[in-house]
Design a protein around this motif. Structure first.
Motif, mmCIF file in Angstrom:
data_model
loop_
_atom_site.group_PDB
_atom_site.id
_atom_site.type_symbol
_atom_site.label_atom_id
_atom_site.label_comp_id
_atom_site.label_asym_id
_atom_site.label_seq_id
_atom_site.Cartn_x
_atom_site.Cartn_y
_atom_site.Cartn_z
ATOM 1 N N GLY A 166 -44.018 -93.216 48.187
ATOM 2 C CA GLY A 166 -42.630 -93.635 48.272
ATOM 3 C C GLY A 166 -41.830 -93.162 47.081
ATOM 4 O O GLY A 166 -42.013 -92.037 46.592
ATOM 5 N N ASP A 167 -40.967 -94.009 46.566
ATOM 6 C CA ASP A 167 -40.105 -93.629 45.445
ATOM 7 C C ASP A 167 -40.841 -93.634 44.104
ATOM 8 O O ASP A 167 -40.364 -93.035 43.136
ATOM 9 C CB ASP A 167 -38.907 -94.595 45.350
ATOM 10 N N LEU A 168 -41.991 -94.303 44.043
ATOM 11 C CA LEU A 168 -42.735 -94.419 42.788
ATOM 12 C C LEU A 168 -43.889 -93.428 42.752
ATOM 13 O O LEU A 168 -44.493 -93.110 43.780
ATOM 14 C CB LEU A 168 -43.287 -95.839 42.626
ATOM 15 N N THR A 169 -44.222 -92.941 41.556
ATOM 16 C CA THR A 169 -45.406 -92.103 41.387
ATOM 17 C C THR A 169 -46.652 -92.981 41.466
ATOM 18 O O THR A 169 -46.579 -94.210 41.348
ATOM 19 C CB THR A 169 -45.384 -91.384 40.034
ATOM 20 N N ASN A 170 -47.812 -92.340 41.633
ATOM 21 C CA ASN A 170 -49.063 -93.103 41.649
ATOM 22 C C ASN A 170 -49.245 -93.889 40.358
ATOM 23 O O ASN A 170 -49.722 -95.030 40.366
ATOM 24 C CB ASN A 170 -50.251 -92.160 41.854
ATOM 25 N N LYS A 171 -48.881 -93.279 39.234
ATOM 26 C CA LYS A 171 -49.015 -93.955 37.946
ATOM 27 C C LYS A 171 -48.119 -95.185 37.884
ATOM 28 O O LYS A 171 -48.540 -96.250 37.412
ATOM 29 C CB LYS A 171 -48.677 -92.980 36.811
ATOM 30 N N GLN A 172 -46.882 -95.054 38.354
ATOM 31 C CA GLN A 172 -45.957 -96.192 38.342
ATOM 32 C C GLN A 172 -46.441 -97.304 39.271
ATOM 33 O O GLN A 172 -46.342 -98.489 38.943
ATOM 34 C CB GLN A 172 -44.560 -95.727 38.746
ATOM 35 N N ILE A 173 -46.964 -96.920 40.434
ATOM 36 C CA ILE A 173 -47.498 -97.916 41.362
ATOM 37 C C ILE A 173 -48.651 -98.675 40.708
ATOM 38 O O ILE A 173 -48.722 -99.909 40.780
ATOM 39 C CB ILE A 173 -47.973 -97.241 42.667
ATOM 40 N N ALA A 174 -49.555 -97.934 40.071
ATOM 41 C CA ALA A 174 -50.708 -98.563 39.426
ATOM 42 C C ALA A 174 -50.263 -99.536 38.338
ATOM 43 O O ALA A 174 -50.815 -100.639 38.208
ATOM 44 C CB ALA A 174 -51.627 -97.492 38.852
ATOM 45 N N GLU A 175 -49.267 -99.142 37.552
ATOM 46 C CA GLU A 175 -48.787 -100.006 36.469
ATOM 47 C C GLU A 175 -48.177 -101.291 37.026
ATOM 48 O O GLU A 175 -48.431 -102.388 36.519
ATOM 49 C CB GLU A 175 -47.761 -99.252 35.616
ATOM 50 N N ARG A 176 -47.377 -101.170 38.074
ATOM 51 C CA ARG A 176 -46.732 -102.360 38.641
ATOM 52 C C ARG A 176 -47.731 -103.258 39.354
ATOM 53 O O ARG A 176 -47.645 -104.486 39.283
ATOM 54 C CB ARG A 176 -45.601 -101.936 39.584
ATOM 55 N N PHE A 177 -48.676 -102.651 40.040
ATOM 56 C CA PHE A 177 -49.718 -103.428 40.703
ATOM 57 C C PHE A 177 -50.559 -104.175 39.664
ATOM 58 O O PHE A 177 -50.918 -105.342 39.862
ATOM 59 C CB PHE A 177 -50.589 -102.493 41.535
ATOM 60 N N ARG A 178 -50.847 -103.501 38.561
ATOM 61 C CA ARG A 178 -51.635 -104.127 37.486
ATOM 62 C C ARG A 178 -50.895 -105.313 36.873
ATOM 63 O O ARG A 178 -51.489 -106.346 36.562
ATOM 64 C CB ARG A 178 -51.961 -103.082 36.417
ATOM 65 N N ASP A 179 -49.591 -105.173 36.712
ATOM 66 C CA ASP A 179 -48.803 -106.232 36.075
ATOM 67 C C ASP A 179 -48.544 -107.414 37.008
ATOM 68 O O ASP A 179 -48.412 -108.554 36.558
ATOM 69 C CB ASP A 179 -47.468 -105.671 35.580
ATOM 70 N N ASN A 180 -48.434 -107.148 38.293
ATOM 71 C CA ASN A 180 -48.145 -108.196 39.272
ATOM 72 C C ASN A 180 -49.451 -108.565 39.972
ATOM 73 O O ASN A 180 -49.840 -107.953 40.963
ATOM 74 C CB ASN A 180 -47.102 -107.711 40.274
ATOM 75 N N VAL A 181 -50.144 -109.584 39.479
ATOM 76 C CA VAL A 181 -51.518 -109.856 39.909
ATOM 77 C C VAL A 181 -51.622 -110.355 41.342
ATOM 78 O O VAL A 181 -52.726 -110.415 41.894
ATOM 79 C CB VAL A 181 -52.202 -110.874 38.966
ATOM 80 N N ASP A 182 -50.502 -110.726 41.966
ATOM 81 C CA ASP A 182 -50.557 -111.202 43.347
ATOM 82 C C ASP A 182 -49.909 -110.229 44.325
ATOM 83 O O ASP A 182 -49.583 -110.602 45.457
ATOM 84 C CB ASP A 182 -49.873 -112.576 43.459
ATOM 85 N N SER A 183 -49.720 -108.987 43.902
ATOM 86 C CA SER A 183 -49.071 -107.997 44.767
ATOM 87 C C SER A 183 -50.089 -107.301 45.664
ATOM 88 O O SER A 183 -51.301 -107.527 45.568
ATOM 89 C CB SER A 183 -48.317 -106.972 43.922
ATOM 90 N N VAL A 184 -49.588 -106.432 46.549
ATOM 91 C CA VAL A 184 -50.427 -105.685 47.485
ATOM 92 C C VAL A 184 -50.077 -104.210 47.391
ATOM 93 O O VAL A 184 -48.895 -103.838 47.369
ATOM 94 C CB VAL A 184 -50.226 -106.186 48.933
#
Length: 690
Positions: free
Chosen positions: A547-565
């Motif tokens: 989508g609009d985010l790079t794989n690295k950005q997705i990984a960082e946000r997923f890591r920070d938001n522990v209840d995300s998918v």
């Protein structure tokens, strides 16, 4: 204070580290790995080592290599190669600086350096040609020498602060197929990439990636085959005495990619444009270059029409012997016209402009022309028993809304089996350690046979040091029972309806913290359209790859938001690290069989069956097992982690499916959502009861 006797083995080095570092703990798995590596380097043999996450592979491998360097009276060099940038950063940013200090204080002194590909650095020669880059002046000011003529800038892409538009980096950096080499470049003494490479040649330990190793192997072979003496040259890595490859389960794929090549229509047209401009600039009496250029462009378009028609909506077209024979005349015309343009470049005498600048341009064009001719020749003459060739089309990125989309062709080649190549070029020359958390594709005494065969390392020593994790307590494997629909043709529609509902139930049980992995982009996007609104309604944020985010950005946000998918593809099955509660559920939509129409896979199937093998048992199952092992490895990253892996494919209840399950980590297997809910409830209660 330095120790009176510097350590010479991992055991003695570990004793010193334990004394110096508070909280240091011994790891039996790490000790077993290090001991085997020491034996490998001392005997000049090879080792295939499986060491699970948490083993401490990096220090267990680096310390024996460092001690092999420092304990020898002769100068020795060792290369450590990884497959991911994240792991390369760990080695170069953490492990080697740590060992340099701690072992140095104990009297063990060594040097180390990273080595990146030349495409990661600005090319001063290309910059001097004034490419069409929006912020070129600002960039030149950023990298300019100081008043004393010294450059402090590394030229590394990661260090460039000047904003660049998409695609501009390719105008500023050279590739290995363009770079003429130090002896033929007037700017070699200042070249960022060459200075970087020179520093690595002086180091005892070189940390790089497997792509560099494979490129070095390929260039060494090309030089040897083209030399009268029959000798090669490791022009990227220089000579080295031992090799460690981490994440070695990806070596076959990396070798396949880098030992082959891609011949792009756009690459040929760019070369022709640049060559014609160069020849015209230095010709006062006219030239045939524009005529040659026009002829080749016409032939390239004709080949494009043939490929597009033959593709007929398919993704790939096999360029087999019949295709080569049918279109040999056209391919030979392209070859001869490119050869003539390359000859004109070589004959051109520099009459105008800066001699230094123009001589660099000439050498670079000569190198590109030479490589294009070599690739065209290999496409024409490749042995179909060893090399697979196929064609695809791609769309050029539009520079503005008025520019029409252009479809171009690309012909790709790859070795069918990399094992014989690697054995001849690497394993017969240096001792090597190949290690990964997933090296054995199965269970039992022969579980290393597949990886040994594919990499040409039959007869290598093998080792499985186990894992420090308690999978029976920390994890659960959910497999739907045999009454559930499967992705087979007969029940595919029912399965497609069942999977999103079952996935949603698993996410509810986990409370989020889920990585959903899909075997195709279409499946991922369909699942995201179905589930994302429902997740949002439950207050759960979701991210999707591509989508609009790079794989690295997705990984960082997923890591920070522990209840995300996270909705991801195969690239999220390997290399990513989410310790803690961030990733407590991994859902794999179905068994990751290779795409039957993939030309490399199809060629390997044909080759294996021609030798009397069983492509399902000897290729499809081992490949799929390694992929699933990697996906499972995303779940448990520390002794405190817990979670569930769910493989939504009831074919795992078949006899061959049960063999796959036995090769995965030893987690209890369940087929009830209630058992999954109970597992998460019990894990959530553990901190409160402690």
């Amino acid at each position: 204070m330095p120790a009176s006797t510097p350590p010479t083995t991992f055991a003695s080095a570990q004793t010193i580290l334990a004394q110096r570092l508070p909280g240091y703990r011994r790891r039996p798995q790490q000790e077993a790995l290090a001991s085997a590596i020491e034996q490998t380097f001392s005997t000049g043999t090879h080792l295939l080592a499986e060491a699970g996450t948490g083993t401490g592979k990096s220090l267990g491998a680096l310390i024996p290599a460092i001690l092999a360097v420092t304990s020898s009276d002769e100068r020795r060099r060792y290369v450590v190669a990884t497959s991911t940038n994240a792991l390369l950063t760990q080695y170069a940013g953490n492990d080697l600086p740590f060992l340099e200090k701690e072992l140095g204080d104990a009297g063990v002194h060594f040097t180390w350096a990273p080595l990146k590909g030349i495409g990661n650095f600005l090319c001063l020669s290309k910059i001097s040609e004034s490419p069409r880059v929006e912020n070129l002046r600002e960039l030149c000011e950023e990298i300019a020498p100081d008043d004393n003529g010294q450059r402090s800038h590394t030229g590394d892409r990661n260090d460039v602060k000047t904003p660049l538009r998409p695609g501009e980096w390719n105008l500023l950096a050279s590739t290995s197929s363009e770079c003429p080499g130090a002896s033929k470049c007037a700017m070699a003494a200042e070249c960022f990439g060459m200075l970087h490479k020179a520093a690595s040649k002086e180091a005892d330990i070189v940390i790089t990636n497997t792509a560099i190793v494979m490129t070095d192997v390929k260039l060494n072979r090309q030089i040897r085959e083209g030399s009268k003496s029959g000798e090669g040259a490791h022009i990227l890595l220089d000579q080295y005495d031992g090799l460690i490859i981490d994440e070695a389960h990806e070596l076959q794929e990396t070798a396949t990619r880098f030992l082959g090549f891609e011949l792009r229509q756009g690459g040929i047209t760019t070369y022709l444009d640049q060559a014609a401009s160069f020849i015209e600039l230095h010709s006062d009496t006219g030239t045939t270059a524009p005529d040659k250029q026009a002829a080749v462009l016409g032939y390239l378009d004709s080949l494009g029409q043939i490929i597009t028609t033959a593709l007929d909506g398919e993704k790939t077209l096999l360029v087999d012997s019949a295709f080569i024979e049918e279109h040999a005349q056209l391919l030979l015309r392209i070859y001869s016209e490119v050869e003539e343009v390359a000859r004109l470049v070589q004959k051109t005498r520099i009459e105008h402009g800066s001699n230094k600048k123009q001589s660099d341009t000439k050498e670079r064009l000569a190198k590109v022309g030479q490589n294009l001719l070599a690739e065209l020749k290999e496409i024409l003459l490749a042995d179909p028993a060893e090399i697979v060739r196929w064609a695809e089309t791609y769309t050029l990125e539009r520079t503005n809304t008025r520019t029409p989309e252009q479809t171009r062709w690309v012909i790709k080649t790859a070795p069918i089996n990399v094992g014989p190549y690697l054995r001849e070029e690497l394993w017969d020359t240096v001792p090597a350690v190949l290690m990964s958390a997933t090296m054995s594709a199965g269970s039992g005494p022969n579980r290393f046979d597949y990886i040994a065969r594919t990499l040409g390392l039959e007869g290598a020593q093998t080792l499985d040091v186990g894992t420090p994790f308690d999978y029976p307590k920390q994890s659960l494997l959910y497999v739907p029972d045999s009454s559930s629909p499967s992705p087979n043709k007969a029940t595919r529609e029912a399965w497609a309806t069942w999977v999103p509902e079952a996935t949603m139930e698993l996410i509810r049980a986990a409370g989020g913290g889920a990585m959903l992995l899909y075997t195709s982009r279409t499946s991922m996007e369909t699942a995201h359209r179905n589930l994302a609104p429902r997740l949002a309604a439950n207050g759960i944020t979701s991210y999707i790859q591509g989508g609009d985010l790079t794989n690295k950005q997705i990984a960082e946000r997923f890591r920070d938001n522990v209840d995300s998918v996270l909705f991801g593809l195969k690239s999220f099955m390997v290399g990513v690290d989410f310790p803690g509660r961030t990733c407590r559920l991994v859902v794999i939509d179905k068994l990751p069989f290779a795409v039957p129409t993939d030309p490399i896979n199809a060629a390997r199937v044909d080759a294996l069956e021609a030798q009397g093998g069983n492509s399902f048992a000897d290729l499809a199952i081992p490949e799929m097992t390694l992929t699933l092992q990697q996906a499972f490895g995303r779940l448990i990253r520390s002794v405190n982690d817990y979670g569930v892996v769910a493989i939504m494919d009831s074919r795992l209840n078949s006899w061959w499916g049960k063999n796959i399950v036995r090769s995965l980590p030893d987690a209890p297997v369940r087929s009830s959502f209630a058992d999954v809910q109970t597992f998460f409830d019990l894990q959530a209660a553990i901190p409160a009861a402690a």
